[in-house]
Write a protein that holds these residues in place. Structure first.
Motif, mmCIF file in Angstrom:
data_model
loop_
_atom_site.group_PDB
_atom_site.id
_atom_site.type_symbol
_atom_site.label_atom_id
_atom_site.label_comp_id
_atom_site.label_asym_id
_atom_site.label_seq_id
_atom_site.Cartn_x
_atom_site.Cartn_y
_atom_site.Cartn_z
ATOM 1 N N SER A 64 33.806 48.840 19.231
ATOM 2 C CA SER A 64 32.791 49.120 20.080
ATOM 3 C C SER A 64 32.340 50.379 18.948
ATOM 4 C CB SER A 64 33.211 50.122 21.021
ATOM 5 O OG SER A 64 34.170 51.364 20.813
ATOM 6 N N VAL A 65 30.904 50.666 19.221
ATOM 7 C CA VAL A 65 30.398 51.756 18.337
ATOM 8 C C VAL A 65 31.020 53.043 18.146
ATOM 9 C CG1 VAL A 65 28.218 53.141 18.102
ATOM 10 C CG2 VAL A 65 27.996 50.808 18.654
ATOM 11 N N LEU A 66 31.466 53.508 19.267
ATOM 12 C CA LEU A 66 32.209 54.698 19.553
ATOM 13 C C LEU A 66 33.490 54.808 18.439
ATOM 14 C CD1 LEU A 66 32.493 57.553 20.341
ATOM 15 C CD2 LEU A 66 33.580 56.569 22.434
ATOM 16 N N SER A 67 34.355 53.688 18.699
ATOM 17 C CA SER A 67 35.602 53.455 17.718
ATOM 18 C C SER A 67 35.045 53.387 16.228
ATOM 19 C CB SER A 67 35.962 51.985 18.226
ATOM 20 O OG SER A 67 36.478 51.998 19.524
ATOM 21 N N ILE A 68 34.121 52.628 15.766
ATOM 22 C CA ILE A 68 33.673 52.502 14.383
ATOM 23 C C ILE A 68 33.212 54.062 14.108
ATOM 24 C CG2 ILE A 68 31.960 51.753 12.887
ATOM 25 C CD1 ILE A 68 32.067 49.464 14.495
ATOM 26 N N LEU A 69 32.616 54.879 14.986
ATOM 27 C CA LEU A 69 32.207 56.076 14.668
ATOM 28 C C LEU A 69 33.316 56.932 14.320
ATOM 29 C CD1 LEU A 69 29.578 57.966 14.012
ATOM 30 C CD2 LEU A 69 29.617 58.438 16.418
ATOM 31 N N THR A 70 34.051 56.989 15.110
ATOM 32 C CA THR A 70 35.403 57.905 15.222
ATOM 33 C C THR A 70 36.218 57.630 14.060
ATOM 34 O OG1 THR A 70 35.755 57.786 17.617
ATOM 35 C CG2 THR A 70 37.604 58.570 16.368
ATOM 36 N N MET A 71 36.260 56.152 13.701
ATOM 37 C CA MET A 71 37.230 55.927 12.470
ATOM 38 C C MET A 71 36.767 56.433 11.199
ATOM 39 S SD MET A 71 39.116 52.433 13.394
ATOM 40 C CE MET A 71 40.051 52.411 11.872
ATOM 41 N N ALA A 72 35.229 56.357 11.220
ATOM 42 C CA ALA A 72 34.274 56.826 10.019
ATOM 43 C C ALA A 72 34.561 58.263 9.812
ATOM 44 C CB ALA A 72 33.049 56.075 10.248
ATOM 45 N N ILE A 73 34.510 58.946 10.831
ATOM 46 C CA ILE A 73 34.370 60.345 10.729
ATOM 47 C C ILE A 73 35.657 61.091 10.497
ATOM 48 C CG2 ILE A 73 33.941 62.596 12.037
ATOM 49 C CD1 ILE A 73 31.388 60.930 13.377
ATOM 50 N N ALA A 74 36.918 60.431 11.236
ATOM 51 C CA ALA A 74 38.126 61.191 11.234
ATOM 52 C C ALA A 74 38.767 61.304 9.823
ATOM 53 C CB ALA A 74 39.140 60.262 12.075
ATOM 54 N N PRO A 75 38.684 60.465 9.037
ATOM 55 C CA PRO A 75 39.321 60.823 7.727
ATOM 56 C C PRO A 75 39.039 62.095 7.155
ATOM 57 C CG PRO A 75 38.676 58.600 7.765
ATOM 58 C CD PRO A 75 38.025 59.157 8.984
ATOM 59 N N GLY A 76 37.514 62.494 7.027
ATOM 60 C CA GLY A 76 36.803 63.491 6.323
ATOM 61 C C GLY A 76 37.238 64.736 7.188
ATOM 62 N N VAL A 77 37.213 64.694 8.499
ATOM 63 C CA VAL A 77 37.541 65.811 9.290
ATOM 64 C C VAL A 77 39.138 66.065 9.136
ATOM 65 C CG1 VAL A 77 37.641 66.607 11.618
ATOM 66 C CG2 VAL A 77 35.856 65.471 10.853
#
Length: 230
Positions: free
Chosen positions: A2-15
């Motif tokens: 899902s869009v939310l899953s992709i967005l979360t996985m893309a943001i999580a490493p940096g955070v």
């Protein structure tokens, strides 16, 4: 995915990486507002850098060496350096050497996070691709930020060597970022044999710089003196 899953996985490493280096500050953690501001500045940098990189590629071609050092490493590291120098370097909240690492990592990971989001959606990346980007480009940006921030800290608190360390704050991330990109581009089928030792070196070197910057904190010396008095 899902869009939310992709967005979360893309943001999580940096955070996650930013949280890690922020919590490594032993004595006086930086104001969250300042760290988030630098993170946001890093995100904003993505757009002018992408325009400049496109122009450089149009003019210089796509030779791996030229792309790695001229089109990729130089503009990315220069603009990060520029933001740190003109936004936070002389700010009162920059009051110990480790602060340089926190702020430089914030800018670097802001850049890496938005870049990761753009790649995730434009390239239709899957779970394995996003995990690979977390371990390589995003972690790489964090390591380059540690290098940059360490020397900004040295520049701030060793006035007699300010210019030298300001130069190192740009030159070292520029060099290692270029090497990083060149390995990925020039060793397509066997890059892991070069990248694995490079990442191990960068992480070990970064952790050493983190410990050294904390050890040089004037706040740490005050704390030790207070303990002795007690």
């Amino acid at each position: 995915m899902s869009v939310l899953s992709i967005l979360t996985m893309a943001i999580a490493p940096g955070v996650a990486l930013l949280s890690y280096f922020y919590l490594k500050d032993r004595y006086d953690p930086e104001p969250i507002s300042q760290v988030l501001k630098l993170f946001l500045f890093g995100m904003i940098l993505v757009f002018p850098v992408m325009v400049l990189q496109h122009a450089l590629l149009q003019g210089l071609g796509e030779d791996p060496f030229v792309f790695s050092f001229v089109a990729s490493s130089f503009p990315e590291e220069f603009f990060k350096w520029f933001i740190i120098y003109f936004v936070i370097f002389k700010h009162t909240s920059f009051d110990e050497p480790y602060d340089g690492i926190v702020y430089a990592v914030a800018v670097s990971l802001g850049f890496a996070t938005l870049e990761n989001v753009i790649y995730a959606f434009l390239s239709n990346l899957h779970f394995a691709d996003l995990m690979m980007r977390a371990f390589l480009p995003v972690s790489g940006h964090a390591m380059f930020g540690v290098m940059m921030g360490f020397h900004f800290g040295k520049a701030r608190f060793t006035p007699e060597r300010t210019n030298r360390h300001l130069f190192y704050a740009f030159a070292l991330p520029f060099f290692w970022h270029g090497i990083f990109d060149y390995i990925l581009l020039a060793t397509k089928s066997y890059w892991v044999w070069f990248m694995a030792p490079l990442m191990c070196f960068l992480w070990l070197r970064s952790l050493w710089k983190v410990n050294r910057a904390n050890a040089k904190s004037p706040l740490g010396r005050i704390t030790r003196e207070e303990r002795i008095k007690i």
